[in-house]
Design an enzyme around this catalytic site. Structure first.
Site, mmCIF file in Angstrom:
data_model
loop_
_atom_site.group_PDB
_atom_site.id
_atom_site.type_symbol
_atom_site.label_atom_id
_atom_site.label_comp_id
_atom_site.label_asym_id
_atom_site.label_seq_id
_atom_site.Cartn_x
_atom_site.Cartn_y
_atom_site.Cartn_z
ATOM 1 N N ASN A 198 55.703 25.616 42.884
ATOM 2 C CA ASN A 198 56.349 26.420 43.909
ATOM 3 C C ASN A 198 55.356 27.756 44.025
ATOM 4 O O ASN A 198 55.519 28.523 43.100
ATOM 5 C CB ASN A 198 57.565 26.596 43.512
ATOM 6 N N HIS A 227 56.576 32.544 44.906
ATOM 7 C CA HIS A 227 56.345 33.989 44.336
ATOM 8 C C HIS A 227 55.030 34.611 44.329
ATOM 9 O O HIS A 227 55.161 35.885 44.311
ATOM 10 C CB HIS A 227 56.707 33.736 42.832
ATOM 11 N N HIS A 249 59.375 27.502 50.299
ATOM 12 C CA HIS A 249 60.735 27.592 50.963
ATOM 13 C C HIS A 249 60.474 28.474 52.123
ATOM 14 O O HIS A 249 60.074 29.603 51.837
ATOM 15 C CB HIS A 249 61.794 28.069 49.955
ATOM 16 N N ARG A 280 62.407 30.679 54.165
ATOM 17 C CA ARG A 280 63.663 31.015 54.166
ATOM 18 C C ARG A 280 64.027 31.525 55.441
ATOM 19 O O ARG A 280 63.240 32.208 56.239
ATOM 20 C CB ARG A 280 63.874 32.361 53.069
ATOM 21 N N ARG A 306 61.650 36.081 53.440
ATOM 22 C CA ARG A 306 61.238 37.365 52.373
ATOM 23 C C ARG A 306 60.007 36.952 51.669
ATOM 24 O O ARG A 306 59.602 37.895 51.018
ATOM 25 C CB ARG A 306 62.591 37.427 51.443
ATOM 26 N N GLU A 323 60.865 23.356 51.592
ATOM 27 C CA GLU A 323 62.590 23.586 51.481
ATOM 28 C C GLU A 323 63.013 24.461 52.608
ATOM 29 O O GLU A 323 62.229 25.312 52.966
ATOM 30 C CB GLU A 323 62.632 24.217 50.212
ATOM 31 N N THR A 334 67.909 30.879 45.178
ATOM 32 C CA THR A 334 68.857 29.816 45.355
ATOM 33 C C THR A 334 69.906 29.597 44.354
ATOM 34 O O THR A 334 69.276 29.569 43.296
ATOM 35 C CB THR A 334 68.151 28.734 45.628
ATOM 36 N N GLU A 342 67.090 16.161 44.587
ATOM 37 C CA GLU A 342 66.649 17.329 43.429
ATOM 38 C C GLU A 342 67.994 17.713 42.587
ATOM 39 O O GLU A 342 68.384 18.602 43.430
ATOM 40 C CB GLU A 342 65.622 18.290 44.159
ATOM 41 N N HIS A 382 64.568 24.325 39.078
ATOM 42 C CA HIS A 382 65.120 25.734 38.979
ATOM 43 C C HIS A 382 65.229 26.182 37.787
ATOM 44 O O HIS A 382 65.940 25.637 36.915
ATOM 45 C CB HIS A 382 66.383 25.961 40.035
#
Ligand code: PXP
Length: 263
Positions: A9, A12, A45, A47, A51, A72, A103, A153, A216
């Site tokens: 992922n 970040h 993701h 969003r 962000r 996502e 999340t 998931e 996660h």
């Protein structure tokens, strides 16, 4: 030697970029490094509050990724329209709250069943397989199957929080999880229970014909627990890889996670 698929992922990286509202670090550079060093999949993701990943990032990543992209998204209609147009290799439906840091918990597949069912139908119309990010309970597995998802998931946040409270300096930091400030034996019992929940859910989902991923809060210390569960075929990991890369570089961080996730 079988290996669980590693979804990296890279949100970040975009978090860091957005912190200064510049074009550095470059998300496409992160994509290329990830693909060249062992990522089996890229997870991002998009969003509602944008962000981190922006629409243009999602588009560029879809165009340039040499591995499948797991996108996502929430069940918001505008987002679903964008995702349908992007045609990722898979969409993972996740809950979203504007005020959350990340999340928190899985999708409520009972409360939002109509919206989820609509979302799955729309994504299927665009030939996009769907995974549901859910808490590890048997009821959630059954409902996810009924709603028509191909995959679940399993949300590993509860497990990861308990593991960190027991095995790291987290309890002594400003970010100690207040509701988990419990005696160690109580934390151990809860950790054991959280692992059982993940394992039982994975076995049941697999029996129902669902593919099983997990993610996660997984990191270099706790990921070995996930590898003991054969039914889990994919792990989506972000924060810990990007955090490690500050010290070792992204390539080495991914290589190390790949080594650890080799069964
Ligand atoms: N899987 C899902 C569905 C997520 O929402 C996230 C966080 O964006 C992850 C995996 C990765 O979590 P982490 O960044 O804690 O590794």
């Amino acid at each position: 030697m079988s290996r669980v698929k590693l979804g990296v992922n890279i949100d970040h990286v975009a978090v860091l970029r957005e912190a200064r509202q510049v074009n550095d670090p470059d998300i496409l550079q992160a994509l290329f490094v990830a693909c060249a060093n062992g990522a089996d999949q890229i997870t991002i993701h998009l969003r509602e509050d944008r962000r981190h990943i922006q629409d243009v990032d999602a588009k560029n990543i879809m165009m340039h990724s040499s591995v499948p992209v797991n996108l996502e998204c929430s069940i918001n209609r505008d987002i679903l329209n964008i995702v349908s147009g992007l045609k990722p290799h898979r969409a993972t439906l996740v809950p979203e709250k504007r005020e959350e840091v990340t999340t928190e918990g899985g999708l409520d597949v009972f409360k939002y069943q109509d919206e989820i069912s609509f979302a799955i139908e729309q994504l299927h119309d665009s030939i996009i397989p769907v995974s549901l990010f859910v808490d590890p309970t048997l009821e959630n597995m059954k409902k996810s199957k009924e709603l028509g998802a191909e995959m679940v998931e399993l949300h590993t946040g509860t497990f990861a929080n308990l593991f960190a409270m027991l095995n790291s300096a987290l309890p002594y930091s400003n970010h100690s999880i207040k509701e988990l400030e419990l005696p160690r034996h109580e934390l151990s019992l809860r950790l054991e229970k959280s692992l059982e929940d993940i394992k039982n859910s994975a076995i049941y989902a697999n029996r129902l014909g669902l593919e099983v991923a997990a993610g996660h809060g997984l990191n270099f210390h706790n990921v070995s627990e996930m590898l003991k569960i054969e039914e889990i075929i994919e792990l989506n990991i972000g924060q810990s890889i990007i955090a490690r890369s500050v010290f070792t570089g992204l390539a080495d961080a991914i290589k190390e996670m790949k080594r650890l996730t080799t069964r």
